[in-house]
Design a protein around this motif. Structure first.
Motif, PDB file in Angstrom:
ATOM      1  N   LEU A 118       0.835  -1.209   0.000  1.00 56.70           N
ATOM      2  CA  LEU A 118       0.000   0.000   0.000  1.00 56.70           C
ATOM      3  C   LEU A 118       0.867   1.256   0.000  1.00 56.70           C
ATOM      4  CD1 LEU A 118      -2.700  -0.932   2.705  1.00 56.70           C
ATOM      5  CD2 LEU A 118      -2.781  -1.302   0.225  1.00 56.70           C
ATOM      6  N   GLU A 122      -2.482   5.212   1.812  1.00 59.66           N
ATOM      7  CA  GLU A 122      -3.385   4.066   2.031  1.00 59.66           C
ATOM      8  C   GLU A 122      -3.104   3.413   3.387  1.00 59.66           C
ATOM      9  OE1 GLU A 122      -4.051   2.800  -2.666  1.00 59.66           O
ATOM     10  OE2 GLU A 122      -2.340   2.003  -1.540  1.00 59.66           O
ATOM     11  N   ALA A 125      -4.523   5.570   6.076  1.00 58.40           N
ATOM     12  CA  ALA A 125      -6.000   5.577   6.048  1.00 58.40           C
ATOM     13  C   ALA A 125      -6.581   4.237   6.492  1.00 58.40           C
ATOM     14  CB  ALA A 125      -6.487   5.919   4.631  1.00 58.40           C
ATOM     15  N   LEU A 126      -5.735   3.219   6.577  1.00 56.96           N
ATOM     16  CA  LEU A 126      -6.218   1.849   6.829  1.00 56.96           C
ATOM     17  C   LEU A 126      -7.105   1.713   8.079  1.00 56.96           C
ATOM     18  CD1 LEU A 126      -5.973  -0.818   5.347  1.00 56.96           C
ATOM     19  CD2 LEU A 126      -3.970  -1.367   6.761  1.00 56.96           C
ATOM     20  N   ARG A 129     -10.486   3.203   7.497  1.00 60.47           N
ATOM     21  CA  ARG A 129     -11.315   2.373   6.613  1.00 60.47           C
ATOM     22  C   ARG A 129     -11.840   1.156   7.359  1.00 60.47           C
ATOM     23  NH1 ARG A 129     -10.477   1.515   0.568  1.00 60.47           N
ATOM     24  NH2 ARG A 129     -12.712   1.445   0.901  1.00 60.47           N
ATOM     25  N   GLY A 134     -15.617   5.397   4.341  1.00 58.48           N
ATOM     26  CA  GLY A 134     -15.364   5.225   2.912  1.00 58.48           C
ATOM     27  C   GLY A 134     -13.949   5.689   2.579  1.00 58.48           C
ATOM     28  N   ARG A 135     -13.471   5.291   1.400  1.00 55.97           N
ATOM     29  CA  ARG A 135     -12.088   5.580   1.020  1.00 55.97           C
ATOM     30  C   ARG A 135     -11.779   7.082   1.016  1.00 55.97           C
ATOM     31  NH1 ARG A 135      -8.815   3.329  -4.212  1.00 55.97           N
ATOM     32  NH2 ARG A 135      -7.135   4.840  -4.079  1.00 55.97           N
ATOM     33  N   LYS A 136     -12.702   7.866   0.430  1.00 59.57           N
ATOM     34  CA  LYS A 136     -12.464   9.302   0.296  1.00 59.57           C
ATOM     35  C   LYS A 136     -12.330   9.961   1.674  1.00 59.57           C
ATOM     36  CE  LYS A 136     -14.015  12.804  -2.954  1.00 59.57           C
ATOM     37  NZ  LYS A 136     -15.108  13.245  -3.810  1.00 59.57           N
ATOM     38  N   ALA A 138     -11.713   8.465   4.553  1.00 59.60           N
ATOM     39  CA  ALA A 138     -10.573   7.919   5.289  1.00 59.60           C
ATOM     40  C   ALA A 138      -9.274   8.580   4.838  1.00 59.60           C
ATOM     41  CB  ALA A 138     -10.496   6.411   5.083  1.00 59.60           C
ATOM     42  N   GLU A 139      -9.139   8.763   3.530  1.00 58.24           N
ATOM     43  CA  GLU A 139      -7.891   9.346   3.030  1.00 58.24           C
ATOM     44  C   GLU A 139      -7.797  10.829   3.365  1.00 58.24           C
ATOM     45  OE1 GLU A 139      -7.149   8.123  -1.015  1.00 58.24           O
ATOM     46  OE2 GLU A 139      -6.692   6.065  -0.356  1.00 58.24           O
TER      47      GLU A 139
END
Lengths: 249, 174
Positions: A118, A122, A125-126, A129, A134-136, A138-139
């Motif tokens: 990753l 990423e 943000a793990l 998540r 959601g990904r957005k 979290a990042e």
């Protein structure tokens, strides 16, 4: 830099008295642990309050890491108990303990903790998540911490492409990204040179204090322990809270 | 630290009044121990007598605080020699901590508790210096680091002593 991330209400510092009558966030009581015939922990009684940075010191093999693992619910003590916000960790189910480690606890180790496949973003943000974001989102949350830890510029790199100091800052960002109440750091600067190690400690303790998280910092280095508010010394498995000693606030 | 050489060195950067010298000294090197005015003026009188400084001008009003001092060629040579001479490393063979530890063991007192109390006190000061370093400029960071490295060395010795306490107790009580 963007605004300092702040803890969510669910994880806000909790100084209210608990069922056990203390205002401790984390409370250890008579902890003992033996591996085979080797006693690793032979008595630990102390409390840690929200927002405190507490160093766990002692020589190699004294039982520091075992203590940290018991406090974080990673290994169960043979006897004694750990209360987190008044709840006995050993009374929780495995699933509840895992949820606690994902959401309420953050971890920083000496090395080898980032997922190599990753990117740094990423990785950071793990935990967010895993907590269901959601990904957005979290990042975006992770980026705030990467900025704070001064490593936002390497967010698209993989761990193998960054220096040890940068990787450790990403690990700190990851530990804080899910807004934990307690960060467990086991020799977090052990693999770094003195200057990088100090910067990581400075950023870790500042960020944790600002967010109201407690830090349990295992270290054998006095210069690292100097970033703490007080120390617990482990020798031959016995943990002693040194805040009762003369001259210590 | 040689106050006279330090003041001379500061004067080499340009003539100054006594109170300017004190301020420059305190800012750069005074930290927890600022100079007394009396120290500055007695030092300057001695340097003047030895020809290492001269009076560059006197402001109206008289008094020692009105004198402006300048370094002489002999003073510059003196600073040069002082800077080129290495300081003697501190041997650290006379240690109060060691003396206390041995006496505690000889008199059957709790030596372990003595070491614990000392460790806490050292860490307390290390925390204070670490806070100061965190908020200070580079000069502050370096002077604090100098102190922190020495305190850390003491702490390592305290840990070593704690690990060998039983053996040491047997030896000193023989």
């Amino acid at each position: 830099m963007s605004a300092t991330p702040t803890p969510s209400p669910a994880h806000a510092p909790d100084a209210a008295p608990h069922a056990d009558g203390t205002s401790a966030l984390l409370h250890a009581e008579g902890l003992h642990k033996t591996y085979g015939s080797t006693p690793a922990l032979a008595g630990a009684d102390f409390s840690i309050r929200a927002g405190e940075v507490v160093a766990v010191m002692g020589p190699s093999g004294s039982g520091k890491s075992t203590l940290l693992h018991c406090l974080a619910g990673i290994v169960p003590p043979d006897s004694g108990r750990v209360l987190y916000r008044g709840r006995d960790l050993s009374a929780l189910s495995d699933a509840q303990r895992s949820a606690l480690r994902r959401g309420d606890f953050g971890f920083v180790f000496q090395f080898g903790q980032l997922v190599p496949e990753l990117t740094c973003l990423e990785n950071a943000a793990l935990p967010v998540r895993l907590a269901g974001a959601g990904r957005k989102q979290a990042e975006a949350q992770a980026r705030q911490w990467l900025e704070r830890l001064e490593v936002d510029d390497i967010r698209h790199h993989r761990p193998g492409q960054v220096s040890g100091g940068q990787g450790q800052r990403v690990a700190v960002a990851r530990a804080l990204a899910a807004r934990p109440s307690v960060v467990f750091a086991d020799e977090p600067t052990g693999a770094l040179d003195s200057l990088n190690g100090e910067r990581v400690m400075q950023l870790l303790t500042e960020a944790a204090r600002d967010s109201g998280a407690a830090v349990v910092l295992v270290t054998h280095e006095a210069r690292v322990a100097a970033y703490s508010d007080r120390e617990i010394v482990v020798r031959d498995g016995k943990a002693r809270d040194m805040s009762a000693m003369a001259g210590v606030a | 630290m040689s106050i006279s050489h330090t003041l001379l060195g500061l004067l080499e950067t340009g003539p100054r009044h006594g109170y300017d010298l004190k301020r420059a000294f305190d800012e750069r090197f005074g930290h927890d121990r600022p100079l007394h005015y009396g120290q500055v003026y007695s030092t300057m009188s001695r340097l003047l007598k030895n020809g290492l400084v001269e009076v560059d001008g006197i402001e109206a009003g008289g008094g020692p605080e009105r004198k402006r001092y300048a370094i002489t060629d002999a003073g510059i040579t003196d600073v040069e020699e002082w800077l080129a001479t290495p300081e003697k490393p501190e041997p650290y063979l006379q240690s109060t901590l060691y003396t206390k530890l041995v006496l505690a063991l000889l008199t059957d007192r709790d030596a372990s508790s003595l070491l614990d109390t000392q460790r806490s006190e050292h860490l307390r000061l290390m925390r204070e210096l670490t806070r100061r370093k965190t908020h200070g400029d580079l000069a502050d960071q370096l002077i604090c680091d100098h102190a922190l490295f020495h305190l850390e060395a003491d702490l390592r010795w305290l840990e070593t002593a704690a690990a060998r306490l039983d053996k040491l107790a047997k030896e000193v009580r023989r």
